[in-house]
Design an enzyme around this catalytic site. Structure first.
Site, PDB file in Angstrom:
ATOM      1  CB  SER A 156      29.227  -4.526  15.644  1.00  0.00           C
ATOM      2  OG  SER A 156      30.078  -5.442  14.997  1.00  0.00           O
ATOM      3  CB  ILE A 179      28.342  -8.945  -5.132  1.00  0.00           C
ATOM      4  CG1 ILE A 179      28.476  -8.643  -3.635  1.00  0.00           C
ATOM      5  CG2 ILE A 179      28.118  -7.661  -5.920  1.00  0.00           C
ATOM      6  CD1 ILE A 179      27.252  -8.034  -2.974  1.00  0.00           C
ATOM      7  CG  ASN A 212      33.218  -9.164   2.175  1.00  0.00           C
ATOM      8  OD1 ASN A 212      32.339  -8.771   2.945  1.00  0.00           O
ATOM      9  ND2 ASN A 212      33.635 -10.422   2.165  1.00  0.00           N
ATOM     10  CG  HIS A 257      35.988 -13.887   5.250  1.00  0.00           C
ATOM     11  ND1 HIS A 257      34.723 -14.382   5.039  1.00  0.00           N
ATOM     12  CD2 HIS A 257      36.741 -14.924   5.698  1.00  0.00           C
ATOM     13  CE1 HIS A 257      34.700 -15.675   5.342  1.00  0.00           C
ATOM     14  NE2 HIS A 257      35.907 -16.030   5.738  1.00  0.00           N
ATOM     15  CG  ASP A 315      34.590 -15.059   1.342  1.00  0.00           C
ATOM     16  OD1 ASP A 315      34.146 -13.923   1.558  1.00  0.00           O
ATOM     17  OD2 ASP A 315      34.114 -16.079   1.870  1.00  0.00           O
ATOM     18  CD  GLU A 353      35.140  -8.567  11.443  1.00  0.00           C
ATOM     19  OE1 GLU A 353      35.159  -9.361  10.493  1.00  0.00           O
ATOM     20  OE2 GLU A 353      34.114  -8.345  12.114  1.00  0.00           O
TER      21      GLU A 353
END
Ligand code: GAR
Length: 195
Positions: free
Chosen positions: A13, A88, A102, A104, A145, A174
């Site tokens: 999404s 990664i 990224n 989170h 993270d 997000e």
């Protein structure tokens, strides 16, 4: 034109919102989707947007060449993780220094780290009776993270929230913020085309 690869292996999404945001952009193109699950929703979304998909395999990604040649062949300047759960590898971070970000679904440094994704994050937030949760958009380094934060956005955790209802509130944040942060980053002077 800056060329982005979206690494995603879930429903996609966020990837979809990013694709829609840059659909008509003259500055940013979503040039590739990288995915470790052939059946993931994000593959269908990429197909609908005519974006090529690279399906990757764990050993080659984590301890082999990390598909860096393929990324260069697609002239990728910048990498966006959107529901990509593998760590990664250092080789990829060194190939794209400060050019990987990224998202989170919590307020890092809390509720992050290996194994913390999706409903697990939201359940932990609820179990700990937190009053607030949110999202963190951050640079990626060699630890889960951990990289420098670019943006955090906060939402309340309501008394009767379940992991599912909280996830929905977080997902709205997000979708609202990730495309905008990417656009801002990629149109700033210091983020130059990488290749
Ligand atoms: C997003 O909520 C993202 O924050 C999370 O995966 C979801 C992907 O959803 N990422 C992590 O938890 C990374 N540790 P989507 O496939 O619908 O975009």
């Amino acid at each position: 034109m800056q060329r982005i690869a979206i690494f995603a292996s879930g429903s996609g999404s966020n990837a979809q919102k990013i694709m829609e945001h840059f659909h008509a952009s003259k500055k940013v193109a979503i040039a590739l989707v990288v995915c470790n699950k052939p059946g993931a929703g994000v593959v269908t979304i990429a197909d609908q947007h005519n974006i090529p998909v690279l399906i990757i395999e764990k050993e080659r990604f984590s301890s082999g060449d990390s598909y860096i040649n393929e990324l260069k062949e697609h002239q990728i300047d910048f990498i966006v993780l959107a529901g990509f759960l593998w760590k990664i590898p250092l080789a990829l971070i060194q190939a794209y220094p400060n050019h990987i970000i990224n998202i989170h679904p919590a307020l890092l440094p809390n509720y992050g780290g290996k194994g913390m994704y999706g409903q697990k994050v939201h359940q932990a937030v609820i179990d700990n009776k937190e009053k607030e949760s949110g999202i963190t958009i951050h640079y990626v380094d060699e630890q889960y993270d951990n990289g420098k934060t670019l943006l955090q956005a906060i939402c309340p955790v309501l008394k009767d929230d379940t992991a599912t209802s909280l996830a929905q509130r977080i997902q709205l944040l997000e979708h609202e913020h990730y495309p905008k942060v990417i656009e801002k980053l990629l149109t700033q002077q210091e983020i130059q085309a990488h290749r």
